[in-house]
Each structure stands twice: as C-alpha cells, then as structure tokens.
Scaffold this active site. Structure first.
Site, PDB file in Angstrom:
ATOM      1  N   GLY A  33       8.990 -12.958  39.730  1.00 56.58           N
ATOM      2  CA  GLY A  33       7.702 -13.083  40.407  1.00 56.58           C
ATOM      3  C   GLY A  33       7.167 -14.503  40.377  1.00 56.58           C
ATOM      4  O   GLY A  33       7.868 -15.440  39.994  1.00 56.58           O
ATOM      5  N   LEU A  34       5.899 -14.615  40.739  1.00 53.48           N
ATOM      6  CA  LEU A  34       5.281 -15.933  40.838  1.00 53.48           C
ATOM      7  C   LEU A  34       4.732 -16.325  39.470  1.00 53.48           C
ATOM      8  O   LEU A  34       3.536 -16.318  39.242  1.00 53.48           O
ATOM      9  CB  LEU A  34       4.166 -15.884  41.896  1.00 53.48           C
ATOM     10  CG  LEU A  34       3.582 -17.198  42.409  1.00 53.48           C
ATOM     11  CD1 LEU A  34       4.669 -18.192  42.761  1.00 53.48           C
ATOM     12  CD2 LEU A  34       2.707 -16.935  43.619  1.00 53.48           C
ATOM     13  N   HIS A  35       5.635 -16.628  38.538  1.00 57.87           N
ATOM     14  CA  HIS A  35       5.177 -16.963  37.190  1.00 57.87           C
ATOM     15  C   HIS A  35       5.029 -18.474  37.065  1.00 57.87           C
ATOM     16  O   HIS A  35       5.010 -19.195  38.077  1.00 57.87           O
ATOM     17  CB  HIS A  35       6.099 -16.361  36.134  1.00 57.87           C
ATOM     18  CG  HIS A  35       7.488 -16.896  36.180  1.00 57.87           C
ATOM     19  ND1 HIS A  35       7.834 -18.075  35.569  1.00 57.87           N
ATOM     20  CD2 HIS A  35       8.596 -16.407  36.752  1.00 57.87           C
ATOM     21  CE1 HIS A  35       9.125 -18.295  35.787  1.00 57.87           C
ATOM     22  NE2 HIS A  35       9.602 -17.301  36.492  1.00 57.87           N
ATOM     23  N   ALA A  36       4.939 -18.970  35.869  1.00 61.67           N
ATOM     24  CA  ALA A  36       4.531 -20.359  35.659  1.00 61.67           C
ATOM     25  C   ALA A  36       5.385 -21.387  36.408  1.00 61.67           C
ATOM     26  O   ALA A  36       4.856 -22.240  37.102  1.00 61.67           O
ATOM     27  CB  ALA A  36       4.516 -20.665  34.167  1.00 61.67           C
ATOM     28  N   ALA A  80       5.131 -21.124  40.195  1.00 62.06           N
ATOM     29  CA  ALA A  80       3.777 -21.520  40.578  1.00 62.06           C
ATOM     30  C   ALA A  80       3.630 -23.037  40.498  1.00 62.06           C
ATOM     31  O   ALA A  80       2.985 -23.659  41.345  1.00 62.06           O
ATOM     32  CB  ALA A  80       2.759 -20.833  39.673  1.00 62.06           C
TER      33      ALA A  80
END
Lengths: 583, 118
Positions: free
Chosen positions: B17-20, B23
């Site tokens: 997913g859109l993790h650190a 991002a």
C-alpha cells in the site's frame, strides 16, 4: 478532576505538582512565551528543524552504505515528514498565534499526528507513529539542548509522572525532591515500586494511558493506598486528602514509640521483624524503626544503577556499609535476581517471550560464572564484619542449588589462595518462590541453613498471574488458600529439618496477614523498613494461640475472598479490642 | 494563470500500500511540479505534497485514489504521478511482505534481510 485507577505499590498519600517525564527523560512543560519573543522562538524552531534535517541526511547516507539503499530510504521518509509544509505551518502558527514555546508546539503537533496514525486500522500504517515520535524526540533534543531538565537535576518538590521509569532513571533520581510516583505501566515488584518503597514515598503504577492528559505543573494526588491518581483535584478532594496525609503522619509518629520494644506476642512468642532493602543508605531507616536485621538485601541496583557489571570492590563496599551499620545483626544478602534483558546482556528478545520464565536470577548467575564469583567473593569478604548470610534466588531444582553451592566453594578457594579472611560457616539459604521447589521442600531443607519464602513470585507462579497485567491482576491474591497451604508446607519442612524459614514478599508487610503467618509457624518476617512498626504493633497485640486458631480456620476456607474477609475482620477485632483495653 | 484542473483515478497495486517509502517517493515527485496536487480517497481530500497527510489516508493495496492536479504543469504532473502509482512505486515494490521480527521502524520496508543477502 480526573481519576485514574492503577496498582498501589507503595503506601501513603502525596500531593504536589506533576513532573512529566517521557521515555527519554525530557520534561515538556506547557509554556507560553512573550509576544515579542515570537520571532526568536520561530528562529529556534527553524534552527532545530535544520539541525535534525542534517542528522537525518547523515544517518540516511551512513545506513545506505552499510545496509543498502532501501534502508537509507527510511530516513528519507522521515526527512520528508520533518519538512512537511503542513506540519511546519501548524507548528509555527501555534507559536505565533497561541504563543506556545517551540518545545510545546512541537510536542503538541507531532503527538496529534502520532495519535492519528495510531488510530489507523492497518497495522503497518499505524507503525508510522514511531517515525513521528522519533522526529519529536530529535527536535526536542535540539530545542532543549543543554537546559534539558532531567531527573538527576530536580530542584523543587514534584510528583514524577512517566510512562515507565528506567532503572537508571530511578537509580539516579535526586531523591530529595521526589514526593511520589505515578506511572502508566509496571507492577508490584517492578523497579519503580522498589525505589518508591526504599524512598518511603507513595507510588501508583500500571494506571494505563494517562500521560496525554497531564502537563508539567498540574496539581496531582497520588493515593498509594488505594492505587489512585487524581488529576486537578477539586477543593473537597484536596482537603480530604490533606487530612488523610496528616493523619498518616501522626500515626507514624505514634508507632515510632515502639522502636525499642520487642515484637513479642501477648503470650511471649518472639517474632523477628527484619527489613528488606535495596540501597545501603536504607540501613538508617531500618535502625530508626527498630528492625531486627536485614532479611533481604537486594543487590540489583548495584548492576542497574551503574550501567556496567560491578567490580568486586563495588560489591564489597556496598555490603560492608550495610553489615557495619547493622552492627552484628543478621544481614541476608541475596545474589543477583534480575532478568538478562534488564542487564543489557544478550539474549535476543525473541528468545525471551516470557521473561518471568526465562533467563533470570540464579539461572543467569550460573551462566555468567565470572560475574557470579565476583559477587560471592565480595559477600564472603564482608562476612568477617558481621552476621552475613547468603541467599540464592529462584532456585527451581536441587541441581541448581548444588551448582550454586559449588560456585560458592570455588569462590572460597579463590580467597584462600589470596589469603583473604572470610567466615567459613557462612549460612547458606535459598528463596522458595517456585511451586516445584515448594513441593520438594523437604529435600531442599536438608541442604540449606535457612529458607526464605518470596511470596511475590510464588503467588505469580502458583496462580499463573502476571500482576502487572491489569486484566488479570485481580486473580493475584496472597490470601488464596493454595498460597496459605504452600506456606504451611514450607514452614513445616523447615521446622522438621531445623532450618528457620522467613517470609520476605509483600504479603509480610500487609498487617492483614500477620496473624495468619504467625499462626502458620513463621517467626521471621521481612518487610520494607517503613512497615516495621506497623507489623510489630500487630505482633504485640495478639497471642500465639489466637494466631494458630486464625490460621487453622483460614486454611479451611475455599476462596481468596473468604480468606481476605475473614482476616480483615480478625485484624479489626484485635485492633478494636486493644484500643479498648488501653483506655 | 489558467487554473486548469486535471484528474484521474488510479488503483494502488503494490502489496504494502501507500506506506512511508511510496509516500515519500510520491511527495518528492509531486513537489517537482508547480501545480497544486490533491489526492482524494472516499471524498477525503488531502494535500498531495504533504507526506503526513498522504499517510493518514492509509491507502492499502486495492484502494482507489483520485489524483487532481491544478496549474500550468498539471498534465505533466498528473502523468508522472499516475505512472508512479501504476508501476507500484518501483519494480521491487512487488516483493513479498517482511517477515516478523524486524524492528518497528523498518517493519514495513518491503525487503527482508534474506533478500538483501541473496
């Protein structure tokens, strides 16, 4: 007014200002600045952000070289978070519009973000809160710099409020200024509890998350009798607690008069009231309260306070001070009783899923033989200066006990070779705190000079309860009939083999249990110095026959609640009766 | 200045997913453009140039996001950002999730020690 329920670990009431300590020992007071200082404060913020940005870049590069680009990217993301334009705007506006200090604005803003992350359902996403806390810490470190207020430099009376206190923090406390402790986690027997007891100040631990509600300087009451933390008390509550604190002071003063009187039952049975200590300086309190000796000298703080394994001479100097001060009275020195995790000595954390069942205490000593021998040599050297006895903790098998005795003999040989004097007949004892040991106690009793029941661990292991876990703490009960049965069995075995048995857990310092313990056959009770007068007072008001009847009846009850109710009632009756007769 | 707004819906395809780290990449790319970037998830609109805002979306694999760009270089920005999301942020983003036992701050970085030493 807000009340938080925790676990009472050191009795009494403390009223005062909160001193909030975060995990690094920073104090972040709610502070406001003058309007004309806003520009300077914004510059401080900017400078700290620049400094942290440079740090993160450097760490990122170093990590990338050592571990690979992907790891370096961790710091790149943190860097991005630090530079986040929204974040910067939010912090700056708290400073310029609300006139918060830069520290407070940073802390408020970042903690709000951390909370948002912590509340995310996706576990991996929620862990980003760690990054936020990390950035907060770095910024605060920059902002506070040299004027960081820490526990070692307290300058006014405070109540220390923390998530948890590390052993080194508690050991380095400036004790003159701490009135009480309140902590989010921890349980009885933890280091905060032990230090509070040693300092004789009230403490409540395991109160759950409440730190976000408290700011430095807030008025706080720590009720170490009921395990309550009261934030912003109203006037009525404050008045009632002030009165209670006053009463406790006058009661303590009254009990002081018992100092030179023996702990003897009405029918002449002498009971030895010994003291549990952690720090050498506590001997003064023991003597002031008329303790008959030191029933448990815990040696852990020699290891924790200094951050390194103590040398033979460090051990020796500490023991010598205690032994000389006690001037011929018995001093029972317990060898290291710590988990490997607390000593910073290996083992990797995944192997210690259950620290209470893991590598600790005598198990650790038997693995670290060099350190064990160092401690034993120091104890032996101290033994020529008084009545020193050595005690091994957490013995669970006979072979462990025998091994420990072999190491003691080796240490004696070390001293023989060096021509150093020691007591060849040093009495050797063991703690009985593992149910397996209690079951085979007659075999152990043949091989030692004395037994000491450590109820804190014995109860935890026998009832399978972690006292610091609030969900199950209510199952932890010294009055459980199974515990009384275990104690009876241990004392009987000791009597049969003519070795004396003492009891040094927290159970012994609760006056409710004094009668049943004497009735079960105990003649040595070891309690925190603070509790000596109160327990002595109970001993002097009861007869042996009465205690035996109480024990017999308690053993026949079915549940801990029945036992506790019964014992409470008996204690009240005794106190009421003697109050009547002295009138 | 022409306030041209362009938008497109994309789907998060990388397993983490859109993790650190993704991002971080997204925000760095977004900041290279003049245009205002907004990211929308279920009517929640956040600043596409703010990593903290993007992380609060908690966009896991399969989440649909609408990316909006407003400004002179909106078309270019939208194209570049959508391409980044479509390719899963980088080729190795398709790697399996990390094993247990990694430290908290590294746990969602999608490589395990094993892969590194291979």
């Amino acid at each position: 007014m807000q009340t938080f329920q925790g676990i009472a670990v050191s009795p009494g009431v403390a009223i005062g200002e909160a001193f909030v300590v975060d995990s690094e020992g920073f104090r972040i007071p709610r502070r406001f600045i003058e309007r004309d200082a806003v520009q300077d404060e914004l510059k401080r913020l900017e400078a700290s952000v620049e400094a942290v940005a440079i740090q993160l870049e450097q760490y990122g590069q170093a990590v990338a070289v050592q571990l690979g680009e992907q790891y370096g990217a961790i710091f790149s993301a943190q860097h991005q978070m630090l530079r986040d334009a929204r974040l910067q705007t939010e912090i700056s506006s708290l400073i310029s519009q609300r006139q918060y200090s830069a520290e407070y604005a940073v802390s408020r803003t970042l903690r709000r973000y951390a909370k948002v992350f912590q509340n995310l359902e996706n576990q991996h996403m929620a862990e980003r809160a760690h990054d936020i806390f990390d950035i907060e810490k770095r910024l605060l470190r920059e902002l506070l710099g040299g004027k960081r207020e820490d526990l070692a430099h307290l300058s006014s009376q405070v109540i220390v409020v923390a998530h948890d206190l590390t052993p080194s923090e508690t050991a380095n406390l400036n004790t003159n200024f701490v009135r009480g402790f309140a902590a989010e986690i921890g349980g009885p027997g933890g280091h905060t509890a032990i230090v509070a007891e040693a300092l004789e100040i009230p403490a409540v631990v395991g109160a759950g998350a409440f730190l976000n509600e408290v700011s430095g300087g807030d008025m706080l009451i720590v009720d170490g009798d009921r395990g309550r933390i009261i934030l912003h008390p109203d006037d009525a509550t404050l008045a009632s607690y002030r009165q209670q604190a006053e009463q406790q002071r006058s009661q303590a003063a009254q009990l002081e008069t018992l100092r030179d009187l023996p702990a003897e039952t009405l029918d002449g049975q002498k009971i030895a009231i010994m003291a549990n200590i952690e720090f050498p300086r506590e001997v003064d309190a023991c003597l002031a309260r008329g303790a008959n000796g030191i029933g448990l000298y815990r040696t852990e703080f020699l290891y924790l306070g200094s951050g390194h394994e103590p040398s033979e001479d460090e051990h020796y100097q500490a023991y010598l001070r205690v032994v000389q001060a006690m001037n011929g009275r018995p001093v029972v020195i317990r060898t290291l009783d710590l988990g490997a995790d607390k000593m910073g000595l290996s083992p990797r954390s995944e192997n210690e899923r259950n620290p209470f069942l893991g590598l600790r205490s005598i198990r650790l000593s038997l693995k670290n033989l060099a350190g064990f021998r160092t401690q034993l040599r120091a104890i032996l050297r101290a033994s020529v200066h008084g009545d020193v006895r050595v005690m091994f903790p957490l013995i669970s098998t006979l072979s462990e006990l025998r091994q420990a005795k072999v190491v003691l003999r080796d240490s004696m040989e070390d001293l023989d070779e060096a021509g150093i004097a020691y007591n060849r007949d040093l009495p050797i004892g063991m703690m009985v705190e593992v149910p397996a040991t209690a079951l085979l106690i007659d075999r152990f009793a043949r091989e030692v000079d004395f037994l000491s029941i450590g109820t804190n661990d014995l109860i935890q292991y026998a009832l399978a309860v972690d006292r610091s876990n609030r969900e199950v703490a209510s199952l932890y009960n010294a009055g459980d009939p199974s515990i009384l049965q275990l104690i009876k069995q241990i004392v009987n075995a000791g009597d049969e083999h003519r070795v004396h048995t003492s009891l040094c857990g927290q159970m012994s310092s609760n006056p409710m249990f004094t009668m049943v313990l004497i009735g079960l056959g105990l003649r040595y009770l070891s309690v925190p110095p603070m509790a000596v007068p109160e327990i002595k007072n109970v001993c002097r008001r009861v007869s042996l026959a009465q205690c035996e009847a109480v024990a017999e009846r308690a053993l026949r009850l079915d549940t801990a609640m029945e036992v506790n109710d019964y014992l409470k009632q008996e204690l009240l009756a005794v106190m009421a009766q003697t109050a009547e007769s002295t009138r | 200045m022409s306030a041209l707004t362009v938008r497109r819906t994309v789907t998060i395809v990388n397993p983490q997913g859109l993790h650190a780290r993704p991002a971080d990449l997204f925000v760095r790319l977004a900041n290279q453009f003049q245009s205002t970037i907004e990211v929308v998830k279920n009517h929640e609109v956040v600043d596409g140039k703010s990593i903290l805002s993007i992380l609060t979306l908690a966009a896991v694999e399969g989440t649909q996001l609408e990316i909006c760009a407003t400004g002179d270089d909106a078309e270019a920005a939208l194209g570049a950002l959508c391409a980044l999301v479509d390719q899963g942020f980088s080729p190795d983003e398709a790697a399996p999730p990390p094993r247990d036992g990694m430290s908290a701050s590294t746990s969602d970085w999608n490589l395990s020690l094993d892969e590194r030493t291979q």
